[in-house]
Design an enzyme around this catalytic site. Structure first.
Site, mmCIF file in Angstrom:
data_model
loop_
_atom_site.group_PDB
_atom_site.id
_atom_site.type_symbol
_atom_site.label_atom_id
_atom_site.label_comp_id
_atom_site.label_asym_id
_atom_site.label_seq_id
_atom_site.Cartn_x
_atom_site.Cartn_y
_atom_site.Cartn_z
ATOM 1 C CE LYS A 80 -4.748 1.169 0.485
ATOM 2 N NZ LYS A 80 -5.491 0.667 -0.073
ATOM 3 N N GLY A 182 -25.070 2.339 4.218
ATOM 4 C CA GLY A 182 -24.100 3.058 3.291
ATOM 5 C C GLY A 182 -24.680 2.156 2.270
ATOM 6 C CB VAL A 183 -27.056 2.714 -0.679
ATOM 7 C CG1 VAL A 183 -27.748 1.128 0.246
ATOM 8 C CG2 VAL A 183 -27.688 3.776 -0.242
ATOM 9 N N GLY A 184 -23.350 3.564 -1.298
ATOM 10 C CA GLY A 184 -22.734 4.010 -1.943
ATOM 11 C C GLY A 184 -22.176 3.396 -3.377
ATOM 12 C CG ASN A 185 -18.987 4.127 -6.182
ATOM 13 O OD1 ASN A 185 -20.384 4.680 -6.334
ATOM 14 N ND2 ASN A 185 -17.823 4.253 -5.556
ATOM 15 C CB VAL A 186 -19.729 -1.412 -2.775
ATOM 16 C CG1 VAL A 186 -19.898 -2.716 -2.117
ATOM 17 C CG2 VAL A 186 -17.871 -1.595 -3.056
ATOM 18 C CE1 TYR A 188 -28.559 1.570 -7.719
ATOM 19 C CE2 TYR A 188 -26.794 0.965 -8.673
ATOM 20 C CZ TYR A 188 -28.249 1.361 -8.269
ATOM 21 O OH TYR A 188 -28.959 1.143 -9.825
HETATM 22 P P1 NAD Z 1 -19.086 4.455 -1.507
HETATM 23 O O1 NAD Z 1 -18.257 6.005 -0.725
HETATM 24 O O2 NAD Z 1 -19.150 4.810 -2.900
HETATM 25 O O3 NAD Z 1 -20.330 4.367 -0.640
HETATM 26 C C1 NAD Z 1 -20.061 4.235 0.980
HETATM 27 C C2 NAD Z 1 -21.031 5.559 1.555
HETATM 28 O O4 NAD Z 1 -21.269 5.298 2.532
HETATM 29 C C3 NAD Z 1 -21.803 6.969 0.452
HETATM 30 O O5 NAD Z 1 -22.758 6.591 -0.127
HETATM 31 C C4 NAD Z 1 -21.491 7.154 2.029
HETATM 32 O O6 NAD Z 1 -22.210 8.626 1.689
HETATM 33 C C5 NAD Z 1 -21.935 6.203 2.865
HETATM 34 N N1 NAD Z 1 -22.056 6.532 4.773
HETATM 35 C C6 NAD Z 1 -21.134 7.632 4.427
HETATM 36 N N2 NAD Z 1 -20.900 7.497 6.356
HETATM 37 C C7 NAD Z 1 -22.133 6.538 6.782
HETATM 38 C C8 NAD Z 1 -22.366 6.714 8.123
HETATM 39 N N3 NAD Z 1 -22.800 7.348 9.125
HETATM 40 N N4 NAD Z 1 -23.737 5.914 7.675
HETATM 41 C C9 NAD Z 1 -24.178 5.219 6.580
HETATM 42 N N5 NAD Z 1 -24.009 5.425 5.548
HETATM 43 C C10 NAD Z 1 -22.901 5.980 5.155
HETATM 44 O O7 NAD Z 1 -17.144 4.121 -0.991
HETATM 45 P P2 NAD Z 1 -17.545 2.280 -1.874
HETATM 46 O O8 NAD Z 1 -16.988 2.549 -3.079
HETATM 47 O O9 NAD Z 1 -19.300 1.602 -2.058
HETATM 48 O O10 NAD Z 1 -16.479 1.566 -0.692
HETATM 49 C C11 NAD Z 1 -17.509 1.004 0.542
HETATM 50 C C12 NAD Z 1 -16.683 0.527 1.730
HETATM 51 O O11 NAD Z 1 -16.311 -0.819 1.328
HETATM 52 C C13 NAD Z 1 -15.626 0.902 1.952
HETATM 53 O O12 NAD Z 1 -15.483 1.029 3.473
HETATM 54 C C14 NAD Z 1 -14.622 0.474 0.620
HETATM 55 O O13 NAD Z 1 -13.092 0.913 2.159
HETATM 56 C C15 NAD Z 1 -15.124 -0.759 1.010
HETATM 57 N N6 NAD Z 1 -14.951 -1.211 0.084
HETATM 58 C C16 NAD Z 1 -14.217 -1.094 -0.972
HETATM 59 C C17 NAD Z 1 -14.220 -1.510 -2.091
HETATM 60 C C18 NAD Z 1 -14.844 -0.815 -4.007
HETATM 61 O O14 NAD Z 1 -14.549 -1.850 -4.990
HETATM 62 N N7 NAD Z 1 -15.441 -0.415 -4.030
HETATM 63 C C19 NAD Z 1 -13.422 -2.778 -2.530
HETATM 64 C C20 NAD Z 1 -13.087 -3.143 -1.284
HETATM 65 C C21 NAD Z 1 -13.705 -2.673 0.006
#
Ligand code: NAD
Length: 361
Positions: A80, A182-186, A188
């Protein structure tokens, strides 16, 4: 922090500090283990309070990548990079931005392929395009494997199915209730997969826009962020933050399974893994559940270029590996994350042994 002591205790190979005076680049790269292959892990851009915290973060995250890639069956090790600074300031100056990331690329080229980078918190694919102008030791470039999130979500979905098979004796999750934090990228994409097979969704987020999208597309029920832990559900799927399973939240949980996409779900691994087990809640080791993204991005380095079919085959295999871990843990009375760690360590040790045979003639 006694750095060499820490490196010895946790088996680190290398810790590098690099500074480029002309651009102000300050980067720390931790290479944990390269037995299975070059160390892969993203570059995190963060305004760390001090260097010690940045170094600790790099070390902790690099070690996590070793276990994730090892358990996912990849020919990759763990590493990293963390970059100290304010990414938003850099983004305002396009000329400085290119020079900054090209300086980083030249530094990576000097590591001669021992470490491969990708985007992470605070960095973007465009930053990686600049890095790629100076080195090939970078993945996650536009036009190649694309956004890793749908693949991460697919791995989490398959892990949930494996957990349900283990707990309820069936992969049919029609009508099962999943609380997605959390309904962000993952989150959702996970909701999409779950909705398609008839699961019921309870969600929370701090972004109203993201909530509205999941409600309108998948008919999810919404709760306040703090209320998600206590909802009646079958599965709690943390997809926002780390360390959400802790002393405060464990007594509130009403689920049978914890399985999500977030990293480092347990605040304190042994303590909180034991607490979940004592409450009869199955914990899906996070770094296996969320390995879909790294699996997919690793296929950018495959001979002949990115191969989605092979990537999907490997992401789907998370199901079987998760089921094996849950079964072994149940049969031996051990913690699921300990079984996962041991599997990853055994693979590394087996490959280390054959490498030493052929290098020490
Ligand atoms: P993202 O930022 O797109 O989504 C995170 C979501 O969580 C956002 O919609 C945000 O508004 C919401 N959030 C923030 N604080 C919150 C709270 N207190 N309560 C409820 N919701 C809250 O991130 P992502 O890419 O979807 O990743 C989500 C998690 O998965 C992270 O911990 C990331 O490290 C992990 N992860 C992601 C990937 C990937 O491919 N994107 C791979 C491995 C691990």
């Amino acid at each position: 922090m006694d750095k060499f002591g820490y490196m010895e205790k946790y088996g680190f190979e290398q810790l590098c500090l690099f500074h480029d005076k002309s651009t102000g680049l300050k980067v720390i790269t931790a290479i944990h283990n390269t037995v299975l292959g070059p160390a892969l892990g993203g570059s995190r851009f963060w305004n760390y309070e001090n260097e010690e915290l940045a170094i600790e973060d790099a070390l902790r995250l690099a070690r996590g990548m070793t276990y994730k890639s090892a358990l996912a069956g990849l020919a990759l090790g763990g590493g990293k990079s963390v970059i100290i600074g304010d990414a938003s300031v850099l983004r305002k100056d396009p000329i400085k931005r290119e020079a900054f990331w090209r300086a980083f690329g030249r530094y990576l080229e000097g590591l001669n392929g021992r470490y491969i980078t990708a985007e992470d918190v605070g960095t973007s694919t465009q930053d990686m395009v600049y890095v790629n102008m100076e080195t090939d030791h970078v993945v996650g470039l536009p036009g190649r494997s694309g956004d890793p999130s749908p693949y991460t979500a697919l791995g989490v979905f398959k892990s949930i199915l494996a957990c349900c098979n283990h707990v309820y004796g069936s992969d049919d999750i029609t009508g099962k209730v999943v609380a997605v934090q959390g309904v962000g990228n993952v989150g959702y994409c996970l909701c999409k997969y779950l909705h398609e097979v008839g699961a019921k969704l309870i969600i929370c987020d701090v972004s109203q826009e993201r909530i509205d999208k999941v409600v309108s597309e998948f008919g999810a029920t919404v709760v306040a962020p703090d209320a998600i832990y206590g909802v009646e559900c079958d599965i709690y799927a943390p997809c926002a933050l780390g360390a959400t399973v802790n002393d405060d939240t464990i007594p509130q949980l009403k689920c049978k399974i914890v399985c999500g996409g977030a990293n480092n779900v347990l605040r304190d691994a042994p303590v909180h893994a034991v607490a979940l087990q004592n409450r009869g809640i199955v914990y899906a080791p996070d770094y296996l559940a969320n390995a879909g993204g790294v699996i997919n991005v690793s296929y950018e380095r495959a001979e002949g270029g990115y191969n989605e079919e092979a990537s999907l085959r490997d992401v789907n295999f998370i199901y079987q590996r998760m089921l094996d871990i849950l079964t072994i843990a149940k049969e031996t009375g051990r913690l699921t994350y300990e079984v996962a760690d041991e599997m990853a360590e055994k693979r590394i040790e087996a490959v280390r042994a054959i490498k030493s045979i052929y290098t020490h003639k």
